[in-house]
Design an enzyme around this catalytic site. Structure first.
Site, PDB file in Angstrom:
ATOM      1  N   CYS A  95      42.048  30.320  44.894  1.00 12.62           N
ATOM      2  CA  CYS A  95      42.343  31.745  45.047  1.00 12.62           C
ATOM      3  C   CYS A  95      43.815  32.060  44.766  1.00 12.62           C
ATOM      4  CB  CYS A  95      41.871  32.193  46.430  1.00 12.62           C
ATOM      5  SG  CYS A  95      41.458  33.935  46.500  1.00 12.62           S
ATOM      6  N   HIS A 194      36.377  29.588  48.383  1.00 10.72           N
ATOM      7  CA  HIS A 194      36.701  29.033  49.691  1.00 10.72           C
ATOM      8  C   HIS A 194      35.422  28.360  50.155  1.00 10.72           C
ATOM      9  CE1 HIS A 194      40.511  31.143  49.835  1.00 10.72           C
ATOM     10  NE2 HIS A 194      39.892  32.211  49.407  1.00 10.72           N
TER      11      HIS A 194
HETATM   12  N1  GLN Z   1      46.035  37.574  47.727  1.00  9.06           N
HETATM   13  C1  GLN Z   1      45.138  37.165  46.667  1.00  9.06           C
HETATM   14  C2  GLN Z   1      44.093  38.232  46.365  1.00  9.06           C
HETATM   15  O1  GLN Z   1      43.831  39.059  47.216  1.00  9.06           O
HETATM   16  C3  GLN Z   1      44.488  35.856  46.990  1.00  9.06           C
HETATM   17  C4  GLN Z   1      43.472  35.925  48.102  1.00  9.06           C
HETATM   18  C5  GLN Z   1      43.046  34.595  48.640  1.00  9.06           C
HETATM   19  O2  GLN Z   1      43.721  33.587  48.408  1.00  9.06           O
HETATM   20  N2  GLN Z   1      41.972  34.560  49.411  1.00  9.06           N
HETATM   21  O3  GLN Z   1      43.544  38.228  45.302  1.00  9.06           O
END
Ligand code: GLN
Length: 234
Positions: A95, A194
């Site tokens: 992510c 995740h």
């Molecule tokens: N902040 C990033 C987004 O919202 C990554 C989110 C995350 O790592 N879950 O796309």
């Protein structure tokens, strides 16, 4: 001789949404089955990273605020991270981590955070919307299916020469449009999964563990050990 895998947990104190640290625990779990030791060290702000000191990198997801701090610091580690990637050692970036190994990430406020440009993908902003939910993909190279959970604001587009980790069967993936999810280059993986991805997808954990071992111990024949590993997927 006990073999070991040294994991760098990149910004593990700042980028670790949804228990992405579980990727290291999953690696430990599979390594234990074959008597291999896994050690891990958080490499964070103002700490130096040396490619030769590690065999595996885990870089988790993060919220925009933490990601903006990391985006600045990671530039100081850029050359060694690119060296590590080019050496072909496994690097799992999730992510926010996936976004920062590419060209840039535009956050929810419209702020453009530079990545390290190790890979060619880039991430744009979605207006007032996030992609949230369970996701399933299929690796088009080896047919493996992966399960995960995604929650991201950013929409990622693969750049020149990049191939996805898989094709989306259910969920959004990189951008909700082109059915791609993640990226693969050598043994570097970027993904929105995740779960954590290695805990839910033992097939991928096993593949990457043996890639790390083969690079570190080129004279060892791992075929018997590979047959011994019992995989869990859910
Ligand atoms: N902040 C990033 C987004 O919202 C990554 C989110 C995350 O790592 N879950 O796309």
């Amino acid at each position: 001789m006990t073999m070991n895998i040294r994991v760098a947990h990149l910004y593990g104190d700042l980028m670790n949404t949804y228990g992405d640290i579980g990727n290291i625990l999953a690696l430990q779990f599979y390594a234990k089955q074959i008597g291999v030791e896994v050690t891990s060290k958080i490499i964070s702000l103002e700490e130096s990273f040396k490619a030769d000191d590690f065999d595996f990198i885990v870089f988790g997801g993060g919220q925009d605020f933490e990601q903006s701090i990391v985006a600045k610091d990671i530039q100081t580690k850029k050359d060694e991270l690119i060296k590590f990637i080019e050496q072909g050692k496994p690097f799992v970036s999730v992510c926010g981590g996936f976004q920062l190994i590419g060209k840039y990430y535009v956050d929810a406020q419209g702020q453009k955070l530079p990545g390290i440009c190790a890979l060619n993908h880039y991430t744009e902003q979605q207006h007032d919307h996030r992609f949230i939910g369970n996701i399933r993909i299929q690796n088009t190279n080896n047919g493996a299916k992966y399960h995960g959970f995604e929650n991201h604001q950013g929409v990622t587009f693969l750049g020149e020469g990049e191939r996805p980790l898989g094709k989306v069967i259910k969920g959004y993936g990189n951008n909700g449009k082109d059915h791609t999810e993640g990226v693969v280059y050598k043994n570097t993986i970027g993904t929105y999964f995740h779960g954590p991805i290695l805990a839910r997808n033992g097939n991928l954990a096993k593949d990457l563990m043996f890639e790390a071992l083969k690079i570190k111990y080129p004279d060892v024949d791992f075929s018997k050990m590979m047959d011994k590993v019992k995989i869990y997927e859910y």
